[in-house]
Design a protein around this motif. Sequence first.
Motif, mmCIF file in Angstrom:
data_model
loop_
_atom_site.group_PDB
_atom_site.id
_atom_site.type_symbol
_atom_site.label_atom_id
_atom_site.label_comp_id
_atom_site.label_asym_id
_atom_site.label_seq_id
_atom_site.Cartn_x
_atom_site.Cartn_y
_atom_site.Cartn_z
ATOM 1 N N LEU A 323 0.839 -1.208 0.000
ATOM 2 C CA LEU A 323 0.000 0.000 0.000
ATOM 3 C C LEU A 323 0.868 1.250 0.000
ATOM 4 O O LEU A 323 0.546 2.250 -0.662
ATOM 5 N N SER A 324 1.981 1.186 0.727
ATOM 6 C CA SER A 324 2.921 2.306 0.702
ATOM 7 C C SER A 324 3.526 2.483 -0.681
ATOM 8 O O SER A 324 3.657 3.600 -1.190
ATOM 9 N N GLY A 325 3.875 1.354 -1.319
ATOM 10 C CA GLY A 325 4.438 1.435 -2.660
ATOM 11 C C GLY A 325 3.447 1.933 -3.699
ATOM 12 O O GLY A 325 3.817 2.679 -4.618
ATOM 13 N N LEU A 326 2.182 1.540 -3.576
ATOM 14 C CA LEU A 326 1.181 1.995 -4.544
ATOM 15 C C LEU A 326 0.865 3.478 -4.388
ATOM 16 O O LEU A 326 0.460 4.127 -5.360
ATOM 17 N N ARG A 328 3.158 5.585 -3.768
ATOM 18 C CA ARG A 328 4.291 6.223 -4.461
ATOM 19 C C ARG A 328 4.245 5.953 -5.969
ATOM 20 O O ARG A 328 4.663 6.805 -6.759
ATOM 21 N N TYR A 329 3.726 4.781 -6.355
ATOM 22 C CA TYR A 329 3.652 4.411 -7.775
ATOM 23 C C TYR A 329 2.203 4.034 -8.125
ATOM 24 O O TYR A 329 1.882 2.848 -8.307
ATOM 25 N N VAL A 465 9.098 2.287 -13.617
ATOM 26 C CA VAL A 465 8.071 2.350 -12.581
ATOM 27 C C VAL A 465 7.962 1.009 -11.857
ATOM 28 O O VAL A 465 7.929 0.946 -10.620
ATOM 29 N N ALA A 466 7.892 -0.087 -12.613
ATOM 30 C CA ALA A 466 7.761 -1.410 -12.006
ATOM 31 C C ALA A 466 8.973 -1.733 -11.128
ATOM 32 O O ALA A 466 8.831 -2.227 -10.002
ATOM 33 N N VAL A 473 9.380 -2.003 -2.204
ATOM 34 C CA VAL A 473 8.854 -3.096 -1.386
ATOM 35 C C VAL A 473 9.996 -3.890 -0.771
ATOM 36 O O VAL A 473 9.982 -4.208 0.428
ATOM 37 N N ALA A 474 11.005 -4.208 -1.569
ATOM 38 C CA ALA A 474 12.137 -4.989 -1.073
ATOM 39 C C ALA A 474 12.879 -4.247 0.032
ATOM 40 O O ALA A 474 13.266 -4.840 1.050
#
Length: 487
Positions: A323-326, A328-329, A465-466, A473-474
Amino acid sequence: MTAVERAQVFLLPDLGEGLSEAEIVEWLVAVGDVVTVDQSVVEVETAKAVVDVPCPYAGRVVALHGAAGEVRPVGQPLITIAPVDGDSGAEPTGHATDREQDRAGSGNVLVGYGTGHGGTGRRRRRSRLALAAEPAAGPLPTRDPTADAPAATVTSAGGGDPVDGVDPAAGAGAPLGPSNGAATLVISPIVRRLARERGVDLASLRGTGPGGVIRRADVEAATAAPASRLAAVPEPDATAPASGVPAVHEGLAPTGDEDVVIPLTGIRRAIADKLSRSRREIPEVTIWVDVDATALLETRAAINTATPDAPVSILALLARICLSGLRRYPQLNAHVDTSGQRIVQSAGVHLGVAAQTDRGLLVPVLRDAQRLTTRELAAALAQTTAEARAGTLPPARLTGGTFTLNNYGVFGVDGSTPIINHPEAALLGMGRIVDKPWVVDGQLAVRKVTQLSLTFDHRVCDGGVAGGFLRHVADCVEQPALLVANV
């Protein structure tokens, strides 16, 4: 006018989500039973879930349209209900009665689950012997409120009618299978259907579930045994031509010279259609990275030690990181509208979680997951996956996802290149966590290592982006403090 002439035919209702048909799993009533308004009469399986269908009419069952395993289109006859004997319909003028309300039906429209008029618990059919001892027009007793949990179906083993459950193909009141004098405990109608398809006598099995309940694994183990396979094969047809072609027996385990034919129906067909469409339409790419999850496991242990009454799972922590990554992206929280030739980025994250069930792979959805705390995420994930495996989720909970998590590590594998859950744009997978040699501060150490993979729709974004999302996440998995810094 006779009761038959006043009979009402209940049609298979609209089950929502664009579903056009349903497969009959199990009839909950039999011809001759007396039913009340909004009593569940049949269990059907749609492409989304297993659903109990309540009948809006009260009276005596005079016809069941369709047998277990048969697919019925929406709008086709499902059950015929006639007024009970002696019901003339005459009531004192100016007095609304329960009987009038029952004859009129509940007046509610069923979409997905009940009509909203009766209770939420399933009313299971009582023994036909018990019904025969009562007046013909007597109503069914109120269901015991303490029996809300799924109860094991008990099939009588003395050659009489089953206490609960009828095989419509064998006629009303017929036992589900031969018996050996002991009670057969079966909870899932899927298990009964699997046993019927494979020719397994449930009464001959010893259940390995709680209280001796027969599970799907018990049926599959029975069909894997050579004696069970030979007993399940029907006698050869003496009238069939000797063509030299090996026989094909539908639903039976292979014996070396026979094919196994498994119909694509219900959930299995929906899964096949959706995955095929995803592979046809989405140009997917998979990238992956190995990560040191030692700190993440330590963080979870610290949280659960501090508050043992509300444990947090690794999947819940991974969901919080995603959710944190989404945020941001946001390009990955999207779908491609091919008809409108546009990319639609969703305002909220409707998080799908891949769950393996006895009925196939399901992806229940947590709506607006970004609004949940980590503890709320953990509780919602546990409850949702449990309901998915029990088959109690409404169809609406299995659609509308925008991003999916897949913990394939539970199967003991390290990596995967999964197919995207159409029409979403991305799916993050996590492999098993195992001890591996890892370099820490220039020194070789044994660490808890896992592999993360991201499969994404190349139409919505490029590798930058990916890769940025997966790296974020990592990094949060390896250093959970980074997640706190970005909340």
